[in-house]
Design a protein around this motif. Structure first.
Motif, short mmCIF file in Angstrom:
data_model
loop_
_atom_site.label_atom_id
_atom_site.label_comp_id
_atom_site.label_asym_id
_atom_site.label_seq_id
_atom_site.Cartn_x
_atom_site.Cartn_y
_atom_site.Cartn_z
N PRO A 191 0.81 -1.22 0.00
CA PRO A 191 0.00 0.00 0.00
C PRO A 191 0.85 1.28 0.00
O PRO A 191 1.90 1.33 0.63
N HIS B 143 -4.22 4.98 1.64
CA HIS B 143 -5.62 4.58 1.81
C HIS B 143 -6.41 5.87 1.98
O HIS B 143 -6.07 6.71 2.81
N GLN C 42 -10.35 7.54 2.37
CA GLN C 42 -11.72 7.22 2.72
C GLN C 42 -12.54 8.47 2.94
O GLN C 42 -12.09 9.41 3.60
N GLU D 18 -14.10 4.16 -0.10
CA GLU D 18 -12.71 4.04 0.33
C GLU D 18 -11.91 3.42 -0.81
O GLU D 18 -12.46 2.70 -1.64
N THR E 5 -7.82 1.87 -1.62
CA THR E 5 -6.43 1.61 -1.26
C THR E 5 -5.62 1.65 -2.54
O THR E 5 -5.88 0.88 -3.47
N MET F 155 -2.08 1.17 -4.30
CA MET F 155 -0.86 0.40 -4.09
C MET F 155 0.33 1.05 -4.78
O MET F 155 0.18 1.85 -5.70
N THR G 238 -4.65 7.68 5.01
CA THR G 238 -3.61 6.92 5.68
C THR G 238 -2.43 6.80 4.71
O THR G 238 -2.60 6.33 3.59
N TYR H 264 1.41 5.38 3.85
CA TYR H 264 2.24 4.21 4.13
C TYR H 264 3.67 4.48 3.68
O TYR H 264 3.90 5.18 2.70
N GLU I 247 1.93 1.47 7.91
CA GLU I 247 1.25 2.73 8.17
C GLU I 247 2.22 3.72 8.81
O GLU I 247 2.83 3.43 9.84
N ARG J 244 -1.84 8.63 9.85
CA ARG J 244 -3.27 8.62 9.55
C ARG J 244 -3.82 9.98 9.95
O ARG J 244 -3.63 10.43 11.08
#
Length: 164
Positions: free
Chosen positions: A36, A39, A41, A53, A55, A57, A117, A119, A124, A127
């Motif tokens: 990831p 993220h 949302q 939401e 994600t 990559m 979020t 990464y 993570e 956030r």
């Protein structure tokens, strides 16, 4: 009494097998998706607010789940072009997300949230939950990501229209 105890143990054993099976399936899914990057949302409100939401990559693949007031209310996959992925990476690096507060909240109860979020190396790193306010560079970043994702969802919705 022994029959009830046997059925209980049998049910418990089957339940554990099912949970273990689900865990394995989830681990396989995560491995095939990749590492990831981000993220993103949008949470619902009592009115008309996009809720979804996604994600994103490192390889540019996206797992999108649309909940309400979005062009696609389903779980779908998208792929960013190399240019889109590079632009997103540049936006993330310019954002200096580690300096952001964890939350930018409001006193209103019906405000949707944007939860981002970030990464680093698949783990993570930060956030940020934003309801209202926050620095302009965060708001601009959120708007760019939202516009990108809604563009992909809109294209998918058009692709799904029946041929007349």
């Amino acid at each position: 009494m022994h029959t009830l105890l046997y059925l209980f143990k049998l049910g418990l054993g089957l339940g554990l097998i099912l949970v273990a099976g689900c865990s394995t399936a989830q681990n396989r899914e995560v491995k095939t998706l990749g590492v990831p990057l981000l993220h993103f949302q949008k949470t619902p409100c009592l009115g008309i607010c996009p809720s979804y939401e996604a994600t994103i990559m490192e390889n540019g693949s996206i797992r999108y789940i649309g909940y309400s007031d979005v062009p696609v209310m389903d779980t779908v996959s998208f792929v960013l072009s190399n240019q889109q992925l590079e632009e997103l990476r540049q936006e993330v690096s310019q954002l200096n997300y580690t300096s952001l507060q964890d939350t930018y909240l409001t006193n209103w109860s019906d405000m949707p949230s944007t939860i981002t979020t970030f990464y680093k190396a698949g783990k993570e790193a930060k956030r940020v939950k934003q309801e209202e306010g926050g620095p302009k560079h965060l708001l601009d970043f959120q708007e760019k990501v939202h516009t990108l994702l809604m563009g992909l969802a809109d294209a998918e919705a058009k692709r799904r229209l029946p041929i007349k």
